[in-house]
Design an enzyme around this catalytic site. Sequence first.
Site, PDB file in Angstrom:
ATOM      1  N   GLU A  87       0.817  -0.960  -0.042  1.00 33.83           N
ATOM      2  CA  GLU A  87       0.113  -0.066  -0.073  1.00 33.83           C
ATOM      3  C   GLU A  87       0.848   1.248   0.020  1.00 33.83           C
ATOM      4  O   GLU A  87       0.244   2.449  -0.171  1.00 33.83           O
ATOM      5  CB  GLU A  87      -1.018   0.127   1.150  1.00 33.83           C
ATOM      6  CG  GLU A  87      -1.976  -0.974   1.241  1.00 33.83           C
ATOM      7  CD  GLU A  87      -3.023  -1.090   2.344  1.00 33.83           C
ATOM      8  OE1 GLU A  87      -2.429  -0.743   3.484  1.00 33.83           O
ATOM      9  OE2 GLU A  87      -4.039  -1.594   2.160  1.00 33.83           O
ATOM     10  N   GLU A 118       6.913 -21.881   8.110  1.00 34.69           N
ATOM     11  CA  GLU A 118       7.372 -20.877   9.277  1.00 34.69           C
ATOM     12  C   GLU A 118       8.252 -21.677  10.295  1.00 34.69           C
ATOM     13  O   GLU A 118       9.051 -21.091  11.139  1.00 34.69           O
ATOM     14  CB  GLU A 118       6.104 -20.507   9.858  1.00 34.69           C
ATOM     15  CG  GLU A 118       5.341 -21.611  10.851  1.00 34.69           C
ATOM     16  CD  GLU A 118       4.317 -21.076  11.705  1.00 34.69           C
ATOM     17  OE1 GLU A 118       4.321 -21.134  12.889  1.00 34.69           O
ATOM     18  OE2 GLU A 118       3.266 -20.383  10.885  1.00 34.69           O
TER      19      GLU A 118
END
Length: 307
Positions: A87, A118
């Site tokens: 963004e 992960e």
Amino acid sequence: MTNLQERGHLLTEQINPDSQNLDELDAQEIVELFNREDQKAVTAVAGAKLALARTIEETAARLGRGGRLFYVGAGTSGRLGVLDAAECPPTFCTPPELVQGIIAGGASALLKSSEEKEDRREDGEAIIREYGIGSLDVVIGITAGGTTPYVHGALSAAKGEGALTVMMACVPEEQVPADVDINIRLLTGPEILAGSTRLKAGTATKLALNIISTGTMVKLGKTYGNRMVDVAVTNSKLRDRAIRILTDLTDLSRDLASDLLERSGKRVKLALLMHWTGVDQTTGEALLQQHQGNLRVAVHSYKQHKN
């Protein structure tokens, strides 16, 4: 680091006593429960305000010297980091490399769960080398439960390279300590759905990332007051916003503001500088560059010099 077998003791994994009858609630009761619990996310962010402020100050200082900001995470935490990074270019007209999101499992993990990635600490260490992260850069490791090996590996490697390291987690430091420069702990408490950290923890994380990225860009001169003067004019909605900013901050009609926007190469900040100082596009560009893109400082300096 907390042993992975002890995750049940973590704050984010505990049972919320206020939602134990969750499956017996009607729809309105569910909404009311969520509304009450989500307010705790805002309170959690307020509890970390000093660490957030320090992160903004130190990140802006490094980016101002040519550094970059990286968010590193897995699962929901990684997706939130990628979202915030994505963004920045349309909001602040930043180059894509200035703020980057790194997620365990790569781009495919944004659409398809890759949570098993992960657990690979070595992958987190390797990604720091792959991106050439160094002493001017900032690495914010995002892990709601605080234990993600991928994030710890990345933070450890980044610290070894002299980068500013920041840990963002939703568990207290005493539960999961981390050898980092700044600890941001967003203590949202047990989730409505036990262990589902995409809920309050995710909300608090997004709020904190909003604060860090926006605050950093403000410090870098990407705004004027509360206006997005570095907005990228890439579609009709953003063009309309750019023209509204110009008409709001000047005495120009919409048609004249549109003409000014075109003459500035569709750069709102430059358009405002040209209008307020009377300089041409080339001179305005040089003036902004001289003052690190800070519109307020550039205008003030020009007017002082003229006087």
